[in-house]
Scaffold this motif. Structure first.
Motif, short mmCIF file in Angstrom:
data_model
loop_
_atom_site.label_atom_id
_atom_site.label_comp_id
_atom_site.label_asym_id
_atom_site.label_seq_id
_atom_site.Cartn_x
_atom_site.Cartn_y
_atom_site.Cartn_z
N UNK A 157 0.84 -1.20 0.00
CA UNK A 157 0.00 0.00 0.00
C UNK A 157 0.87 1.25 0.00
N UNK A 158 0.45 2.25 -0.73
CA UNK A 158 1.23 3.47 -0.92
C UNK A 158 1.26 4.33 0.35
N UNK A 159 2.22 4.07 1.24
CA UNK A 159 2.37 4.83 2.47
C UNK A 159 3.87 5.08 2.72
N UNK A 160 4.14 5.86 3.77
CA UNK A 160 5.54 6.10 4.15
C UNK A 160 6.25 4.79 4.52
N UNK A 161 5.54 3.91 5.23
CA UNK A 161 6.20 2.67 5.64
C UNK A 161 6.62 1.83 4.41
N UNK A 162 5.73 1.74 3.45
CA UNK A 162 6.05 0.97 2.24
C UNK A 162 7.25 1.59 1.53
N UNK A 163 7.30 2.93 1.47
CA UNK A 163 8.40 3.60 0.79
C UNK A 163 9.73 3.34 1.50
N UNK A 164 9.66 3.22 2.83
CA UNK A 164 10.87 2.92 3.60
C UNK A 164 11.31 1.48 3.37
N UNK A 200 1.51 0.83 -6.42
CA UNK A 200 0.73 0.24 -5.33
C UNK A 200 -0.59 0.96 -5.13
N UNK A 201 -1.60 0.23 -4.71
CA UNK A 201 -2.87 0.88 -4.38
C UNK A 201 -2.73 1.84 -3.20
N UNK A 202 -3.64 2.78 -3.13
CA UNK A 202 -3.64 3.75 -2.02
C UNK A 202 -4.42 3.15 -0.84
N UNK A 203 -4.27 3.73 0.35
CA UNK A 203 -5.11 3.29 1.47
C UNK A 203 -6.60 3.37 1.13
N UNK A 204 -6.99 4.38 0.37
CA UNK A 204 -8.41 4.52 -0.01
C UNK A 204 -8.91 3.27 -0.74
N UNK A 205 -8.04 2.69 -1.56
CA UNK A 205 -8.44 1.51 -2.34
C UNK A 205 -8.78 0.31 -1.44
N UNK A 206 -8.25 0.29 -0.23
CA UNK A 206 -8.46 -0.86 0.67
C UNK A 206 -9.73 -0.75 1.48
N UNK A 207 -10.36 0.41 1.44
CA UNK A 207 -11.43 0.68 2.42
C UNK A 207 -12.65 -0.24 2.32
N UNK A 208 -12.99 -0.79 1.16
CA UNK A 208 -14.10 -1.75 1.18
C UNK A 208 -13.88 -2.86 2.21
N UNK A 209 -12.66 -3.43 2.24
CA UNK A 209 -12.38 -4.50 3.20
C UNK A 209 -12.42 -3.98 4.64
#
Ligand code: NDP
Length: 251
Positions: free
Chosen positions: A202-209, A219-228
């Motif tokens: 997921x496209x976040x700071x942690x993933x970039x690190x 990578x998908x954004x956090x928004x893309x995960x929200x259905x789950x």
């Protein structure tokens, strides 16, 4: 069905939902999404300015007024968790949802070279703190009648891979905690369900690190995960308990 779940507008109306690590990344988006679906969200995190900005965005959108719980999971004592639980009880009387999302990456290095202090820190923030927090709020979850607890896992929390160190082991520990609680809290009324959820890349700071050379746009954004995240937090997942779930369709 979870990945294409379409949440009705008021899915989480009148629910009290705590999100840890609510100031950034997936937690930030989950908190705002839960609020947008009617929940009163309790924003827990260590950087107050980030929590305040989430708070302001939720208020400005006209969603239910959230609450901020400043807490550094690295240093918080048992007493801090218990006091926090009492404050929630005084203000809201119960807890309907708990998203354990806060976490740190630690070092990506071979076990042989892994710094023991970093190991302890990662294990504490990622695994022991969720234990301490859950332990303190179980009585409040039982008062809900329909509570959902979500532990944020990882692919390496289900199958370890080289160099993921304490991060992988801490996520295995979370999976264990999730299974324990699912078995302990799932009484005949099924009123507290407990599951683990792997967000996937997921496209976040942690993933970039973790993947500095990767193009984040793949990578998908956090928004893309929200259905789950909505499905598992809301009443439509009633009866789902003790599962290891993935927020993205596995490739
Ligand atoms: P981020 O680093 O973007 O966000 C993590 C959040 O946790 C931040 O808000 C951070 O606060 C908070 N946090 C970290 N340490 C503490 C602490 N000691 N006390 C309180 N809060 C703390 O990570 P992601 O959003 O990417 O990750 C969210 C969850 O998803 C994590 O559990 C992660 O392991 C998991 N995950 C993520 C994947 C990904 O690809 N992104 C893949 C698999 C799992 P602050 O902003 O103040 O630092």
């Amino acid at each position: 069905p979870m990945h294409s779940y379409q949440a009705p507008e008021g899915l989480l109306k009148d629910r009290i939902i705590m999100v840890t690590g609510a100031g950034d990344g997936i937690g930030r988006v989950a908190a705002k999404t839960y609020a947008a679906h009617g929940a009163t969200v309790i924003l827990l995190g260590r950087t107050i300015s980030k929590l305040e900005s989430v708070y302001d965005e939720i208020e400005a959108s006209g969603h239910p007024q959230p609450a901020i719980v400043p807490m550094n999971l690295e240093g918080a004592a048992v007493k801090d968790y218990e006091e926090m639980a009492m404050t929630i009880e005084d203000n809201f009387g119960r807890l309907d949802g708990l998203l354990h999302n806060a976490g740190i990456l630690g070092d990506r290095t071979p076990v042989e070279l892994y710094d023991p202090e970093t190991w302890n820190k990662v294990m504490h923030i990622n695994a022991t703190a969720p234990f301490l927090l859950t332990r303190a709020v179980i009585p409040l979850l039982r008062l809900s009648g329909d509570a959902s607890v979500i532990f944020t896992s990882s692919g390496v929390g289900r199958q370890a891979r080289a160099y993921w160190g304490a991060y992988a082991v801490s996520k295995f520990a979370l999976e264990g905690l999730s299974q324990l609680l699912a078995d302990e809290l799932d009484d005949e009324r099924h009123n507290v369900r407990v599951n683990s959820l792997n967000p996937g890349a997921t496209r976040t700071n942690m993933r970039a690190r973790a993947y500095p050379a990767e193009n984040p746009m793949k990578n998908p954004t956090p928004e893309d995960l929200m259905p789950s995240y909505l499905y598992l937090m809301g009443p439509d997942s009633k009866g789902v308990n003790g599962q290891q779930l993935d927020a993205q369709v596995k490739k």
